[in-house]
Design a protein around this motif. Sequence first.
Motif, PDB file in Angstrom:
ATOM      1  N   ALA A   1      -8.331   7.007  -0.057  1.00 23.12           N
ATOM      2  CA  ALA A   1      -8.795   5.618  -0.114  1.00 23.12           C
ATOM      3  C   ALA A   1      -7.670   4.617   0.133  1.00 23.12           C
ATOM      4  CB  ALA A   1      -9.443   5.341  -1.465  1.00 23.12           C
ATOM      5  N   GLY A   2      -6.466   5.113   0.401  1.00 23.47           N
ATOM      6  CA  GLY A   2      -5.340   4.214   0.651  1.00 23.47           C
ATOM      7  C   GLY A   2      -4.662   3.723  -0.610  1.00 23.47           C
ATOM      8  N   VAL A   3      -4.904   4.407  -1.723  1.00 19.53           N
ATOM      9  CA  VAL A   3      -4.325   4.025  -3.009  1.00 19.53           C
ATOM     10  C   VAL A   3      -3.208   5.009  -3.348  1.00 19.53           C
ATOM     11  CG1 VAL A   3      -4.798   3.691  -5.468  1.00 19.53           C
ATOM     12  CG2 VAL A   3      -6.540   3.077  -3.771  1.00 19.53           C
ATOM     13  N   ARG A   4      -2.009   4.469  -3.570  1.00 19.18           N
ATOM     14  CA  ARG A   4      -0.879   5.288  -3.997  1.00 19.18           C
ATOM     15  C   ARG A   4      -0.900   5.352  -5.526  1.00 19.18           C
ATOM     16  NH1 ARG A   4       0.695   1.601  -0.719  1.00 19.18           N
ATOM     17  NH2 ARG A   4       2.026   0.489  -2.185  1.00 19.18           N
ATOM     18  N   VAL A   5      -0.577   6.530  -6.066  1.00 20.54           N
ATOM     19  CA  VAL A   5      -0.666   6.744  -7.508  1.00 20.54           C
ATOM     20  C   VAL A   5       0.629   7.342  -8.028  1.00 20.54           C
ATOM     21  CG1 VAL A   5      -1.895   7.960  -9.358  1.00 20.54           C
ATOM     22  CG2 VAL A   5      -3.157   7.159  -7.346  1.00 20.54           C
TER      23      VAL A   5
ATOM     24  N   LEU B   1      -0.394   7.195 -18.595  1.00 23.56           N
ATOM     25  CA  LEU B   1      -0.215   5.956 -17.846  1.00 23.56           C
ATOM     26  C   LEU B   1      -0.250   6.239 -16.351  1.00 23.56           C
ATOM     27  CD1 LEU B   1       0.453   2.910 -17.764  1.00 23.56           C
ATOM     28  CD2 LEU B   1       2.871   3.565 -17.823  1.00 23.56           C
ATOM     29  N   VAL B   2      -1.073   5.482 -15.640  1.00 23.34           N
ATOM     30  CA  VAL B   2      -1.211   5.624 -14.192  1.00 23.34           C
ATOM     31  C   VAL B   2      -0.959   4.255 -13.572  1.00 23.34           C
ATOM     32  CG1 VAL B   2      -2.818   6.184 -12.324  1.00 23.34           C
ATOM     33  CG2 VAL B   2      -2.940   7.429 -14.462  1.00 23.34           C
ATOM     34  N   ARG B   3      -0.200   4.242 -12.486  1.00 24.67           N
ATOM     35  CA  ARG B   3       0.027   3.004 -11.735  1.00 24.67           C
ATOM     36  C   ARG B   3      -0.568   3.189 -10.346  1.00 24.67           C
ATOM     37  NH1 ARG B   3       4.675   3.742 -14.716  1.00 24.67           N
ATOM     38  NH2 ARG B   3       5.176   2.044 -16.128  1.00 24.67           N
ATOM     39  N   LEU B   4      -1.515   2.320 -10.006  1.00 27.03           N
ATOM     40  CA  LEU B   4      -2.185   2.354  -8.713  1.00 27.03           C
ATOM     41  C   LEU B   4      -1.604   1.263  -7.834  1.00 27.03           C
ATOM     42  CD1 LEU B   4      -5.853   2.507 -10.070  1.00 27.03           C
ATOM     43  CD2 LEU B   4      -4.348   4.428  -9.535  1.00 27.03           C
ATOM     44  N   SER B   5      -1.279   1.604  -6.587  1.00 33.65           N
ATOM     45  CA  SER B   5      -0.730   0.617  -5.659  1.00 33.65           C
ATOM     46  C   SER B   5      -1.591   0.556  -4.414  1.00 33.65           C
ATOM     47  CB  SER B   5       0.687   1.000  -5.238  1.00 33.65           C
ATOM     48  OG  SER B   5       1.532   1.076  -6.343  1.00 33.65           O
ATOM     49  N   VAL B   6      -1.997  -0.651  -4.078  1.00 33.50           N
ATOM     50  CA  VAL B   6      -2.697  -0.924  -2.825  1.00 33.50           C
ATOM     51  C   VAL B   6      -1.988  -2.123  -2.223  1.00 33.50           C
ATOM     52  CG1 VAL B   6      -4.870  -1.577  -1.730  1.00 33.50           C
ATOM     53  CG2 VAL B   6      -4.899  -0.107  -3.742  1.00 33.50           C
ATOM     54  N   GLY B   7      -1.406  -1.930  -1.047  1.00 37.34           N
ATOM     55  CA  GLY B   7      -0.639  -3.025  -0.457  1.00 37.34           C
ATOM     56  C   GLY B   7       0.436  -3.471  -1.428  1.00 37.34           C
ATOM     57  N   PRO B   8       0.537  -4.788  -1.669  1.00 34.77           N
ATOM     58  CA  PRO B   8       1.593  -5.291  -2.543  1.00 34.77           C
ATOM     59  C   PRO B   8       1.241  -5.264  -4.031  1.00 34.77           C
ATOM     60  CG  PRO B   8       0.380  -7.123  -1.629  1.00 34.77           C
ATOM     61  CD  PRO B   8      -0.202  -5.871  -1.009  1.00 34.77           C
ATOM     62  N   THR B   9       0.013  -4.823  -4.370  1.00 31.18           N
ATOM     63  CA  THR B   9      -0.405  -4.861  -5.774  1.00 31.18           C
ATOM     64  C   THR B   9      -0.003  -3.591  -6.513  1.00 31.18           C
ATOM     65  OG1 THR B   9      -2.587  -3.891  -5.381  1.00 31.18           O
ATOM     66  CG2 THR B   9      -2.394  -6.294  -5.174  1.00 31.18           C
ATOM     67  N   LEU B  10       0.266  -3.740  -7.793  1.00 30.71           N
ATOM     68  CA  LEU B  10       0.543  -2.619  -8.681  1.00 30.71           C
ATOM     69  C   LEU B  10      -0.370  -2.798  -9.889  1.00 30.71           C
ATOM     70  CD1 LEU B  10       2.248  -0.119  -9.332  1.00 30.71           C
ATOM     71  CD2 LEU B  10       3.842  -1.641 -10.501  1.00 30.71           C
ATOM     72  N   SER B  11      -1.268  -1.839 -10.095  1.00 33.13           N
ATOM     73  CA  SER B  11      -2.284  -1.971 -11.137  1.00 33.13           C
ATOM     74  C   SER B  11      -2.182  -0.814 -12.128  1.00 33.13           C
ATOM     75  CB  SER B  11      -3.679  -1.994 -10.499  1.00 33.13           C
ATOM     76  OG  SER B  11      -3.837  -3.156  -9.717  1.00 33.13           O
TER      77      SER B  11
ATOM     78  N   HIS C   1      -3.309  -5.301 -14.153  1.00 29.84           N
ATOM     79  CA  HIS C   1      -4.233  -4.748 -13.154  1.00 29.84           C
ATOM     80  C   HIS C   1      -4.976  -5.898 -12.490  1.00 29.84           C
ATOM     81  CE1 HIS C   1      -7.326  -2.291 -11.306  1.00 29.84           C
ATOM     82  NE2 HIS C   1      -6.751  -1.184 -11.750  1.00 29.84           N
ATOM     83  N   VAL C   2      -5.298  -5.756 -11.207  1.00 29.51           N
ATOM     84  CA  VAL C   2      -6.005  -6.819 -10.478  1.00 29.51           C
ATOM     85  C   VAL C   2      -7.443  -6.960 -10.950  1.00 29.51           C
ATOM     86  CG1 VAL C   2      -4.527  -6.648  -8.448  1.00 29.51           C
ATOM     87  CG2 VAL C   2      -6.662  -5.353  -8.523  1.00 29.51           C
ATOM     88  N   GLU C   3      -7.984  -5.921 -11.549  1.00 32.72           N
ATOM     89  CA  GLU C   3      -9.335  -5.947 -12.112  1.00 32.72           C
ATOM     90  C   GLU C   3      -9.244  -5.706 -13.608  1.00 32.72           C
ATOM     91  OE1 GLU C   3     -12.335  -6.453 -10.486  1.00 32.72           O
ATOM     92  OE2 GLU C   3     -11.220  -6.824  -8.650  1.00 32.72           O
TER      93      GLU C   3
END
Length: 165
Positions: free
Chosen positions: A64-68, A74-84, A108-110
Amino acid sequence: MSSLTYPDQLQLATLALADGRAPHEVGIDTSWTITDHAAALGQGPGCLAAASTRLLTWRAHAHAGVRVSREGRLVRLSVGPTLSPCLILHEETTPTRTVLVYGTLPGHVECGEEAFIVSMAENGQVSGRCVAFSRHAWWLARLGAPVARQVQRHVTRRYVDGMRP
């Protein structure tokens, strides 16, 4: 560990939604957006095992294009410049089902929770499903809400597609 960004009484509500309970039955009001996508992945125990591995090793997210990155729960999800950041709330592996649920942490963005489920029915049909409830936490997502929701639906479909062996 940081606290979740949504009410404690909603923890694991995604699993109740996946089991067929209505949002209002689990305390989710109309201020939350429900996302629910499922698809057939294949047939049999081999498919279940492969799809479960793809989920638990984050390959479904990568699809899905999400780096983990993960450290314990603890999990950090990255999409583009965001870190969630997220907190893993539940992991389950049985002979017919694999489940991963995480909730959002500050930053998190959400704001909300997401459940990922790979299951095999009695007839051997293997399905992947993603169920979430959320609302925008990031000001830019709130500003561009229709686009942000469209992106969220797209990513959700890609998560499920990424479970496919």
